[in-house]
Design an enzyme around this catalytic site. Structure first.
Site, PDB file in Angstrom:
ATOM      1  CB  CYS A 159       4.267  -8.189   0.708  1.00 62.16           C
ATOM      2  SG  CYS A 159       6.049  -8.228   0.908  1.00 62.16           S
ATOM      3  CG  HIS A 171       3.534  -5.101  -1.839  1.00 60.07           C
ATOM      4  ND1 HIS A 171       4.071  -4.510  -0.726  1.00 60.07           N
ATOM      5  CD2 HIS A 171       4.408  -6.088  -2.199  1.00 60.07           C
ATOM      6  CE1 HIS A 171       5.209  -5.106  -0.428  1.00 60.07           C
ATOM      7  NE2 HIS A 171       5.448  -6.056  -1.306  1.00 60.07           N
ATOM      8  CG  ASN A 197       8.975  -4.931  -0.265  1.00 59.86           C
ATOM      9  OD1 ASN A 197       8.112  -4.621   0.557  1.00 59.86           O
ATOM     10  ND2 ASN A 197       8.986  -6.087  -0.896  1.00 59.86           N
TER      11      ASN A 197
END
Ligand code: UT7
Length: 333
Positions: free
Chosen positions: A116, A258, A288
């Site tokens: 990520c 994020h 995500n």
């Protein structure tokens, strides 16, 4: 001695596949509910690639969109970096595949594997090429086909992830121009390796009937451990990068975090003392997307009018590894 050249973002492009995977769809696959997913994560729906499409296909779409916004041809790209944990295959790199499909002639490029935090790490690497004076047009792409490594019998992970891609173009700022990357603070902490990982498919546990039977080619996550680390780290790295550059939360025009969990984003914003109107949240519609969340959120920030020339932008991510990073930049466009 000349001061180092600053790298600025001169265009943003995105791509998400049209196919949707909603909470209602997931209710049919595992024992879950729209209410649980929304309350615990903030996610309503995610996008999924069509069968047969891969990360490089989304990356190429995002790159084309980015180049279109800048009004330049792919042949002028000098380096191409792709952040991903879902490469089309282990090798060749997705950067090579994208370079070929996009029609970029003989540029340099490589993949960045930092989960990520991948987009931020690739952005810093690309900015370093500009600052070194060796490259003048660097395409940085974050793209992940998370649905290809998700176990749709594991309710704790399958509700979280989606597919998408985003690309930015980096170019040198003009001498004296304020725009560009000001600072970054990145850390890796391998102690967190077993909290979020894909057990098999690498040299440690090559693919076998056993690894397939044990469902080891999917994302395995200890959600609570990652959650606790993320909440702590997102705040810590943001605070570090702000304070060492003499900024406070009031100076930040836009925070682009994020998108892993709405509660992590809100907690970070609150602890930093940021105005919620300046915190970008789009996890509801994408889930995500790992390396793609930040460029996808940049597009939304732009549409919300939070990005204007001179705006102070704070980016931050925490991911598998553990990896984490925060960056400060002055928006250029
Ligand atoms: O970007 C990469 C980094 N990743 C992250 O940042 C993710 C960080 N972690 C998280 O976002 C959260 O930990 C999750 C969303 C994954 C899980 O939320 P949680 O509030 O930590 O839930 P939990 O794991 O503590 O589980 C609570 C309960 C459990 O049931 P019991 O043991 O209390 O009976 C789970 O089995 O919720 C259950 N549960 C579910 N229930 C309905 C887990 N997943 C689901 C589900 N639907 N999908």
């Amino acid at each position: 001695m000349n001061p180092p050249v600053r790298a600025k973002i001169t265009a943003v492009g995105t791509y998400v596949p049209p196919r949707l995977l909603t909470n209602a769809d997931l209710e049919k696959l595992v024992e879950t509910s729209n209410d649980w997913i929304l309350t615990r994560t903030g996610i309503s729906e995610r996008h999924m690639v069509e069968p047969g499409k891969a990360t490089s296909d989304m990356a190429v779409e995002a790159a084309r969109n980015c180049l279109e916004h800048r009004g330049i041809d792919a042949t002028t790209i000098e380096a191409l970096l792709v952040a991903t944990v879902t490469p089309d295959m282990l090798f060749p790199s997705t950067a090579c595949l994208v370079q070929h499909k996009l029609g970029v002639p003989q540029c340099w490029g490589f993949d960045v594997l930092a989960a990520c935090s991948g987009f931020l790490y690739a952005l810093a690497a690309g900015a370093s090429l500009i600052s070194a004076g060796t490259h003048r047009r660097v395409l940085v792409i974050g793209a992940d086909t998370m649905t290809s490594i998700i176990d749709y019998t594991d309710r704790a992970t399958c509700i979280l992830f989606g597919d998408g891609a985003g690309a930015v173009l980096l170019e040198p700022a003009e001498p004296g121009e304020e725009a560009g990357l000001l600072d970054f603070h990145h850390q890796i902490e391998g102690v967190g390796g077993s909290s979020l990982y894909m057990p098999a498919g690498g040299s440690h546990r090559p693919a076998s009937h056993e690894t397939v039977d044990k469902r080891e080619h999917f994302v395995h996550q200890e959600g609570q451990a990652v959650f606790k680390y993320a909440v702590l780290k997102m705040y810590e790295i943001c605070q570090t990068v702000l304070s060492r550059n003499g900024f406070t939360a009031d100076d930040v025009d836009c925070f682009i975090p994020h998108q892993a969990n709405l509660r992590i984003i809100q907690s970070t914003g609150e602890r930093l003392g940021l105005d919620p109107k300046r915190v970008i949240v789009n996890i509801g519609k994408y889930g995500n997307t790992t390396a793609a969340t930040i460029p996808l959120a940049m597009k939304d920030a732009h549409e919300q009018g939070l990005l204007h020339p001179g705006a102070l932008v704070l980016l931050a991510a925490v991911g598998a590894g553990y990896t984490c990073g925060a960056q400060l930049l002055r928006w250029a466009i």
